[in-house]
Design a protein around this motif. Structure first.
Motif, PDB file in Angstrom:
ATOM      1  N   UNK B 172      12.914 167.854  72.168  1.00  0.00           N
ATOM      2  CA  UNK B 172      13.968 167.075  72.811  1.00  0.00           C
ATOM      3  C   UNK B 172      15.273 167.807  72.539  1.00  0.00           C
ATOM      4  N   UNK B 173      15.876 168.338  73.591  1.00  0.00           N
ATOM      5  CA  UNK B 173      17.020 169.230  73.421  1.00  0.00           C
ATOM      6  C   UNK B 173      18.339 168.587  73.833  1.00  0.00           C
ATOM      7  N   UNK B 174      19.258 168.464  72.884  1.00  0.00           N
ATOM      8  CA  UNK B 174      20.574 167.914  73.172  1.00  0.00           C
ATOM      9  C   UNK B 174      21.621 168.998  73.386  1.00  0.00           C
ATOM     10  N   UNK B 175      21.253 170.254  73.171  1.00  0.00           N
ATOM     11  CA  UNK B 175      22.231 171.326  73.370  1.00  0.00           C
ATOM     12  C   UNK B 175      22.408 171.562  74.870  1.00  0.00           C
ATOM     13  N   UNK B 176      23.641 171.752  75.318  1.00  0.00           N
ATOM     14  CA  UNK B 176      23.891 171.907  76.751  1.00  0.00           C
ATOM     15  C   UNK B 176      23.553 173.308  77.260  1.00  0.00           C
ATOM     16  N   UNK B 193      27.266 166.075  79.093  1.00  0.00           N
ATOM     17  CA  UNK B 193      28.289 166.637  79.969  1.00  0.00           C
ATOM     18  C   UNK B 193      27.818 166.543  81.425  1.00  0.00           C
ATOM     19  N   UNK B 194      26.534 166.787  81.635  1.00  0.00           N
ATOM     20  CA  UNK B 194      25.968 166.702  82.974  1.00  0.00           C
ATOM     21  C   UNK B 194      26.060 165.287  83.534  1.00  0.00           C
ATOM     22  N   UNK B 195      25.789 164.306  82.706  1.00  0.00           N
ATOM     23  CA  UNK B 195      25.860 162.918  83.171  1.00  0.00           C
ATOM     24  C   UNK B 195      27.285 162.576  83.570  1.00  0.00           C
ATOM     25  N   UNK B 196      28.221 163.039  82.752  1.00  0.00           N
ATOM     26  CA  UNK B 196      29.619 162.755  83.059  1.00  0.00           C
ATOM     27  C   UNK B 196      30.044 163.420  84.355  1.00  0.00           C
ATOM     28  N   UNK B 197      29.558 164.630  84.583  1.00  0.00           N
ATOM     29  CA  UNK B 197      29.947 165.322  85.802  1.00  0.00           C
ATOM     30  C   UNK B 197      29.334 164.655  87.029  1.00  0.00           C
ATOM     31  N   UNK B 198      28.160 164.081  86.861  1.00  0.00           N
ATOM     32  CA  UNK B 198      27.587 163.305  87.956  1.00  0.00           C
ATOM     33  C   UNK B 198      28.497 162.114  88.265  1.00  0.00           C
ATOM     34  N   UNK B 199      29.032 161.509  87.219  1.00  0.00           N
ATOM     35  CA  UNK B 199      29.963 160.398  87.430  1.00  0.00           C
ATOM     36  C   UNK B 199      31.249 160.864  88.103  1.00  0.00           C
ATOM     37  N   UNK B 200      31.777 162.002  87.665  1.00  0.00           N
ATOM     38  CA  UNK B 200      33.040 162.436  88.266  1.00  0.00           C
ATOM     39  C   UNK B 200      32.818 162.822  89.726  1.00  0.00           C
ATOM     40  N   UNK B 201      31.655 163.384  90.015  1.00  0.00           N
ATOM     41  CA  UNK B 201      31.317 163.653  91.420  1.00  0.00           C
ATOM     42  C   UNK B 201      31.313 162.354  92.221  1.00  0.00           C
TER      43      UNK B 201
END
Lengths: 206, 206
Positions: B172-176, B193-201
DNA sequence: TACTGTGAAGAACTTCACAGCA
DNA sequence: TGCTGTGAAGTTCTTCACAGTA
């Protein structure tokens, strides 16, 4: 614009990270082949993803690293900063506060809430933890763009409803429940138990 | 058995959680309609998902709550416990250690590693933090089923390689970063960070 | 009757393959 | 020539609709 799939959006984030890596290495241009290799995807996939938003490359040459990253940041909405509130001052909340990439990408944590009086008043990286009873009225005065829910599942839905009522349009939910919400509110779920169960499934079934 | 998609497996986890909820409420049977409603999916989807593994329902009646949850636990490989090691004793690591659902599901954290001497030796919920230099030899003596990577991206790949060499089959990898790994090793990525960028999109594009 | 289980239809996503341009 | 941009083909995932049965 045509509806873009979530997987495409997620890949755009990955491409952006790759481009920034190439930028650090001083590369001026890059081909879809090269990026695909580094990003564990296919060149056709990458070109197709980009094609939904325009044509950013030069035939025979590839993509201008600086230009494409600028365009991707724009597409992903990263050309501005976002005000973020964290509800739940437990370990997950505190992990987020110290998470580097967060701030670097323009996501600024402006407030932290908890219902535990013992935590209220403590300072978290220059942000004071406030009691969650103030959340609603605070948001009316000082709205945020994104709320992070890092609270137990039993209280997640009611907090979600409160946030929706206060006009929050984007939520990152760490509680292991699926939350009901209006269509104009976007919710991203991070559920670690789910990830682990995917692993245990894989371990059991080859 | 036919190859099962990851989305199906993830939904099975969700169904299991719903069934456990119904069990707590004392319900003996439940229909696909009811479960679908509570799980934000469709009855057809649920029945199709289950159909890959067998027929567990009774026509005209629905599913036996206790029986179906047993079957799902079995399918998901939750009928046993798993030994888990956490590499990286930062905030994310510590969030995992205290995460309730983890232990309840049979995922036992048996060791924690870090490369920071200041953290080594501290006790974390009865598990002592050891220096990461011992990781490889420890694994040879006492293997684990799952490794959690909660370390900076710069050192994630080399640690991954070490884990693979030591025979770990699930990470289980938490490193980006996206990690290279052999096909027989399963990796799940959690990238905030990916989840947040999906939100900002989503915020930017309706 | 009330529901499941499932082929078949439909939608979404990915890959192919090549025309077209720098 | 080398690589992009993109319709078309292929594949995977989801929904439909109904036969079958407790």
């Amino acid at each position: 614009m045509r509806k873009i799939s979530e997987s495409t959006v997620r890949r755009l984030s990955v491409y952006l990270r790759l481009l920034e890596e190439f930028e650090r290495l001083g590369r001026a241009t890059v081909s879809s082949d090269e990026m695909a290799q580094r990003g564990h995807t296919t060149p056709a996939q990458l070109r197709k993803d980009l094609s939904f938003f325009g044509s950013f490359g030069k035939r025979g040459l590839g993509y201008d690293v600086a230009e494409l990253s600028d365009r991707l940041r724009e597409i992903l909405g990263l050309g501005r900063t976002y005000r973020v509130t964290v509800v739940g001052a437990g370990k997950i909340g505190s992990a987020l506060v110290q998470y580097r990439e967060f701030g670097e990408r323009g996501f600024h944590i402006v407030s932290v809430y908890d219902n535990d009086e013992a935590k209220v008043g403590r300072s978290w990286d220059r942000v004071d933890v406030r009691h969650v009873r103030h959340l609603e009225s605070d948001l009316r005065v000082d709205p945020v763009d994104i709320a992070v829910l890092a609270i137990p599942p039993q209280v997640a839905q009611q907090t979600m409803d409160l946030l929706v009522g206060a006009g929050v349009k984007a939520v990152l939910n760490f509680a292991p429940v699926r939350l009901s919400h209006p269509d104009d509110v976007t919710v991203q779920n991070v559920n670690m138990a789910l990830e682990l169960e995917t692993l245990s499934y894989a371990l059991r079934n080859g």
